[in-house]
Motif scaffolding. Sequence first.
Motif, mmCIF file in Angstrom:
data_model
loop_
_atom_site.group_PDB
_atom_site.id
_atom_site.type_symbol
_atom_site.label_atom_id
_atom_site.label_comp_id
_atom_site.label_asym_id
_atom_site.label_seq_id
_atom_site.Cartn_x
_atom_site.Cartn_y
_atom_site.Cartn_z
ATOM 1 N N ASP A 163 8.115 5.012 8.373
ATOM 2 C CA ASP A 163 6.069 5.981 8.607
ATOM 3 C C ASP A 163 5.875 4.928 10.017
ATOM 4 O OD1 ASP A 163 3.418 6.000 7.687
ATOM 5 O OD2 ASP A 163 4.119 5.956 5.468
ATOM 6 N N LYS A 164 4.690 5.511 10.746
ATOM 7 C CA LYS A 164 4.299 5.441 11.702
ATOM 8 C C LYS A 164 3.965 3.851 11.776
ATOM 9 C CE LYS A 164 0.699 4.736 11.597
ATOM 10 N NZ LYS A 164 0.031 3.338 10.892
ATOM 11 N N HIS A 166 10.870 -1.501 11.728
ATOM 12 C CA HIS A 166 10.950 -0.407 11.136
ATOM 13 C C HIS A 166 12.383 0.201 11.800
ATOM 14 C CE1 HIS A 166 6.346 1.716 10.554
ATOM 15 N NE2 HIS A 166 6.490 1.268 9.168
ATOM 16 N N GLN A 211 -2.559 -6.866 3.988
ATOM 17 C CA GLN A 211 -2.455 -5.189 4.651
ATOM 18 C C GLN A 211 -2.688 -5.683 6.502
ATOM 19 O OE1 GLN A 211 -3.486 -5.019 1.635
ATOM 20 N NE2 GLN A 211 -1.329 -4.043 1.574
ATOM 21 N N ASN A 217 5.321 -2.695 10.431
ATOM 22 C CA ASN A 217 6.097 -2.044 11.965
ATOM 23 C C ASN A 217 7.179 -2.420 12.514
ATOM 24 O OD1 ASN A 217 3.549 -0.354 11.052
ATOM 25 N ND2 ASN A 217 2.381 -1.707 13.458
ATOM 26 N N TRP A 249 -0.441 -8.768 9.021
ATOM 27 C CA TRP A 249 0.446 -8.174 9.771
ATOM 28 C C TRP A 249 -0.410 -7.064 10.958
ATOM 29 C CZ3 TRP A 249 2.119 -3.215 10.327
ATOM 30 C CH2 TRP A 249 1.060 -2.489 9.569
ATOM 31 N N ARG A 250 -0.806 -6.557 10.540
ATOM 32 C CA ARG A 250 -1.623 -5.094 11.205
ATOM 33 C C ARG A 250 -2.383 -6.452 12.981
ATOM 34 N NH1 ARG A 250 -1.631 -2.422 6.899
ATOM 35 N NH2 ARG A 250 -1.791 0.092 7.024
ATOM 36 N N ASN A 252 1.145 12.014 8.384
ATOM 37 C CA ASN A 252 1.230 12.579 7.326
ATOM 38 C C ASN A 252 0.174 13.777 7.229
ATOM 39 O OD1 ASN A 252 -0.016 9.687 7.136
ATOM 40 N ND2 ASN A 252 -1.168 10.374 5.483
ATOM 41 N N PHE A 269 0.874 -0.858 -0.129
ATOM 42 C CA PHE A 269 -0.299 -0.268 0.145
ATOM 43 C C PHE A 269 0.913 0.961 -0.249
ATOM 44 C CE2 PHE A 269 -2.528 2.779 3.067
ATOM 45 C CZ PHE A 269 -2.500 3.660 2.686
ATOM 46 N N ILE A 270 1.804 1.532 1.190
ATOM 47 C CA ILE A 270 2.138 2.957 1.845
ATOM 48 C C ILE A 270 3.045 3.390 0.440
ATOM 49 C CG2 ILE A 270 3.920 2.627 3.636
ATOM 50 C CD1 ILE A 270 0.671 4.956 2.714
HETATM 51 N N1 LIG Z 1 0.878 7.257 7.006
HETATM 52 C C1 LIG Z 1 0.115 6.783 6.478
HETATM 53 O O1 LIG Z 1 -0.791 7.364 6.624
HETATM 54 C C2 LIG Z 1 0.227 5.389 6.463
HETATM 55 C C3 LIG Z 1 -0.920 4.272 6.148
HETATM 56 C C4 LIG Z 1 -0.876 3.209 5.632
HETATM 57 C C5 LIG Z 1 0.205 2.533 6.578
HETATM 58 N N2 LIG Z 1 1.035 3.085 6.543
HETATM 59 C C6 LIG Z 1 2.607 2.138 7.549
HETATM 60 O O2 LIG Z 1 3.154 2.332 6.506
HETATM 61 C C7 LIG Z 1 4.238 0.542 7.278
HETATM 62 C C8 LIG Z 1 3.932 -0.377 6.028
HETATM 63 O O3 LIG Z 1 2.517 -0.290 5.450
HETATM 64 P P1 LIG Z 1 1.332 -0.803 4.568
HETATM 65 O O4 LIG Z 1 -0.144 -0.580 4.585
HETATM 66 O O5 LIG Z 1 1.824 -0.539 3.117
HETATM 67 O O6 LIG Z 1 1.796 -2.053 4.242
HETATM 68 P P2 LIG Z 1 1.665 -3.799 2.851
HETATM 69 O O7 LIG Z 1 1.838 -4.977 4.016
HETATM 70 O O8 LIG Z 1 0.853 -2.845 1.815
HETATM 71 O O9 LIG Z 1 3.216 -3.373 2.664
HETATM 72 C C9 LIG Z 1 4.774 -3.610 3.974
HETATM 73 C C10 LIG Z 1 5.549 -3.881 1.988
HETATM 74 O O10 LIG Z 1 6.791 -4.048 2.955
HETATM 75 C C11 LIG Z 1 7.870 -5.067 2.350
HETATM 76 N N3 LIG Z 1 8.690 -5.729 3.370
HETATM 77 C C12 LIG Z 1 8.379 -6.399 4.659
HETATM 78 N N4 LIG Z 1 9.573 -6.514 5.380
HETATM 79 C C13 LIG Z 1 10.815 -5.748 4.546
HETATM 80 C C14 LIG Z 1 12.062 -6.031 4.398
HETATM 81 N N5 LIG Z 1 12.498 -6.567 5.475
HETATM 82 N N6 LIG Z 1 12.704 -5.187 3.717
HETATM 83 C C15 LIG Z 1 12.382 -4.422 2.321
HETATM 84 N N7 LIG Z 1 10.733 -4.753 2.485
HETATM 85 C C16 LIG Z 1 10.160 -5.692 3.706
HETATM 86 C C17 LIG Z 1 6.608 -6.136 2.151
HETATM 87 O O11 LIG Z 1 6.737 -7.157 0.881
HETATM 88 C C18 LIG Z 1 5.733 -5.413 0.911
HETATM 89 O O12 LIG Z 1 5.418 -4.699 -0.485
HETATM 90 C C19 LIG Z 1 3.303 0.700 8.090
HETATM 91 O O13 LIG Z 1 4.157 0.940 9.589
HETATM 92 C C20 LIG Z 1 2.247 1.144 8.423
HETATM 93 O O14 LIG Z 1 1.087 1.421 9.856
HETATM 94 C C21 LIG Z 1 1.429 4.453 6.814
#
Ligand SMILES: NC(=O)c1ccc[n+]([C@@H]2O[C@H](COP(=O)([O-])OP(=O)(O)OC[C@H]3O[C@@H](n4cnc5c(N)ncnc54)[C@H](O)[C@@H]3O)[C@@H](O)[C@H]2O)c1
Length: 397
Positions: free
Chosen positions: A115-116, A98, A189, A95, A192-193, A144, A23-24
């Motif tokens: 990211d948070k 991170h 999504q 998370n 893991w959440r 954001n 996603f993000i």
């Molecule tokens: N700021 C915002 O508005 C917002 C919105 C959504 C998600 N987030 C945060 O962003 C983060 C990701 O969320 P998401 O929904 O995009 O998750 P997601 O599951 O859609 O994507 C995570 C990505 O990270 C990759 N990944 C995992 N471990 C890895 C590693 N060690 N090295 C490289 N890549 C790795 C996965 O393969 C995947 O491509 C979370 O911490 C979430 O809390 C923030």
Amino acid sequence: MPVNAPLNRKLRMGLIGGGQGSFIGRVHATAALLDNRAELVAGALSSDPVKAKASAPDYDIPADRAYTSVPEMIDAELKLPADQRVDFVSVATPNHTHFPIAAAFAKAGFNVFCDKPLTFDLAQAEQLAEIVRDSGVVFAVTHNYTGYPLVRQAREMVMNGELGEINAIRAFYIQGWLRTRLEAENQKQAAWRTDPSKSGIAGCFGDIGTHAYNLGRFITGLIPEDISAHLKIFEPGRALDDYGTAIIRFGNGALGTVTASQISHGRENDLWIEVDGTKGSLEWHQEEPNKLLVRMNGKPHQIYTRNGGPYLGALAGVSTRLPSGHPEAFFEAFANIYAAAYDDIVKRANGQSFDREKSLYPSIGDGVDGMNFITQCVASSQQNGAWLKLKHDLCRS
Ligand SMILES: NC(=O)c1ccc[n+]([C@@H]2O[C@H](COP(=O)([O-])OP(=O)(O)OC[C@H]3O[C@@H](n4cnc5c(N)ncnc54)[C@H](O)[C@@H]3O)[C@@H](O)[C@H]2O)c1
């Protein structure tokens, strides 16, 4: 004016996460490049090495800089000449990853957007804050929503005293997508959440409650003292909270509440906030971000619009790109976090100092503050809503 003067070049970005099906990461990549101040040149895009490579063409990342792991990326980037190496990385991974990722890049001297929530737990967050301080890197946390022009306007109005003394903050983040156990269907999504080994000690409160808390802190600058929370799991079989409410007592006597839900039917991303002061109140909704409502007893209600005119302050002014009436939203607000942090990255590259605690973008202190909030909400809830102290040594005012 040249790009990123006096550096006079684009900054080089590395993306961590953002692989196919995620996603993000794509949002980070879009927002980071929006103002033509950066280019995406490298990445470790997935935890799956095959996907990490396969995802690179989606971002025009050349094959030789599409890494299959973070250690490989750091190693290879450090071997590149300084004029090719990435200036910063954006961490868009779940998370629990991170801390190791952000800490490794910071130690190696790379600026970081993360990211948070900042880390898996508070101890990691505090350790990361030390690493960031020692390394001297620029560190932004993508809370954001603080990038929206009218959120920044709200902060400026509060800081100017236009609302008087702040008495109350009501912040909400209401979603409905986890009303059923999507995680049991292996939705990426959701999976893991809702998994304590990946999300951390909180579910909904870590994922979105922390955004609502951060928004109130950013707008008012009030320093939190104590917190009492009740978190609930309403979907049977789920391991982490999917609903909760926290009450916060602030140092100036104000009361705040944060309610977060992922089980409210039909609700999408309803982050909204109301702030009451002795002279006026304000209200802002993320799903209608180009309007800010200001009310004062005995006067007509006022609707401030984004780029609406000279009544807007400087912060809103630097945070908008389009003429009034053309909606700006999620990508642009995200890009505003990048833009503010780029200013510090350029300063650092030129050997100038920058103020991590007073940054317009959320910094490491805001990330630690968020982890402190999550930790004490969970602890209070486990003690039937006991009042617990919130640390505030790293809080922005
Ligand atoms: N700021 C915002 O508005 C917002 C919105 C959504 C998600 N987030 C945060 O962003 C983060 C990701 O969320 P998401 O929904 O995009 O998750 P997601 O599951 O859609 O994507 C995570 C990505 O990270 C990759 N990944 C995992 N471990 C890895 C590693 N060690 N090295 C490289 N890549 C790795 C996965 O393969 C995947 O491509 C979370 O911490 C979430 O809390 C923030």
